[in-house]
Structures are given as C-alpha cells and as structure tokens.
Design a protein around this motif. Structure first.
Motif, PDB file in Angstrom:
ATOM      1  N   SER A  50      12.358 -16.852 -23.248  1.00 54.94           N
ATOM      2  CA  SER A  50      11.831 -16.472 -21.942  1.00 54.94           C
ATOM      3  C   SER A  50      12.865 -16.820 -20.880  1.00 54.94           C
ATOM      4  O   SER A  50      13.703 -17.696 -21.086  1.00 54.94           O
ATOM      5  CB  SER A  50      10.530 -17.223 -21.665  1.00 54.94           C
ATOM      6  N   PRO A  51      12.792 -16.156 -19.718  1.00 50.64           N
ATOM      7  CA  PRO A  51      13.759 -16.448 -18.656  1.00 50.64           C
ATOM      8  C   PRO A  51      13.755 -17.924 -18.276  1.00 50.64           C
ATOM      9  O   PRO A  51      12.698 -18.524 -18.076  1.00 50.64           O
ATOM     10  CB  PRO A  51      13.253 -15.577 -17.495  1.00 50.64           C
ATOM     11  N   GLN A  98      12.185  -6.637 -25.961  1.00 50.69           N
ATOM     12  CA  GLN A  98      11.369  -7.262 -24.916  1.00 50.69           C
ATOM     13  C   GLN A  98       9.888  -7.087 -25.210  1.00 50.69           C
ATOM     14  O   GLN A  98       9.426  -5.980 -25.493  1.00 50.69           O
ATOM     15  CB  GLN A  98      11.687  -6.652 -23.552  1.00 50.69           C
TER      16      GLN A  98
END
Length: 120
Positions: free
Chosen positions: A40-41, A115
């Motif tokens: 995840s970012p 994604q």
C-alpha cells in the motif's frame, strides 16, 4: 527470460470478491513455491499467502479465512481468490516465485503487480 504476469485486479466494493492470476514462464513452475505479496502507499511490501510445490498453503493472519491461494501446474499459473474484501486490502498485489531447494528458497522473481482497490 523469467516472466510473472499478474491479472485480475480492479475496483470492487467492500464485501466483494476478486480473483488474481499470475502466469509464469521461464521457470520450472512445478518446482517453485509461489506467493502473493502486497504494498500500500507509504507502507512496506507485506506477505499475503504462499503455496509450495506440494500444495501446502500459508496465509498472513490479516487474510486468513478470506483469501485462498491455489495453483495449476499444467497452466503454470497461481491464483489468489479474495473474498469479503475490506478497504484495508487496497494495494498493489505482486506475484512471487522462488525455487525450492532443500529447505531453502532460491532464485527469487517478482511480477510487475496489479492494483486492487476496495471502496467503502
């Protein structure tokens, strides 16, 4: 040349399902343990699930009971069935291959990622 090509990602509502696929080439698929990781970012890449060449599976606690990893050696493909998805499952999912050698994993390879976005 080794290639791991993921597919099946997308946008899904919370509670929904997705099935990821990873098609491998350039490796002896049946001799490799296959795994899924996610990132995840702003976070480190984390382990999700693994299936050994003999079919033994293992899962991270965060996905146990919701995700299922499987493999089709005839198609050199590993799958990740994701059910009861939560917003916190949102991440780029990466396929990983490693050759089993005695008790070791050697010759590690990664896919480009797919994604997965789960909306609340």
């Amino acid at each position: 040349q080794v290639q791991l090509v993921e597919s099946g990602g997308g946008l899904v509502q919370a509670g929904g399902s997705l099935r990821l696929s990873c098609a491998a080439s350039g490796i002896i698929f049946s001799s490799n343990a296959m795994a899924w990781y996610r990132q995840s970012p702003g976070k480190q890449r984390e382990y999700v699930a693994r299936i050994t060449s003999r079919g033994t599976t293992n899962y991270a606690d965060s996905v146990k009971g919701r995700f299922n990893i499987s493999r089709d050696n005839a198609k050199s493909t590993v799958y990740l069935q994701m059910n009861s998805l939560k917003p916190e499952d949102t991440a780029v999912y990466y396929c990983h291959a490693a050759q089993e050698y005695a008790s070791l994993l050697i010759n590690h390879y990664w896919g480009q990622g797919t994604q997965v976005t789960v909306s609340s």
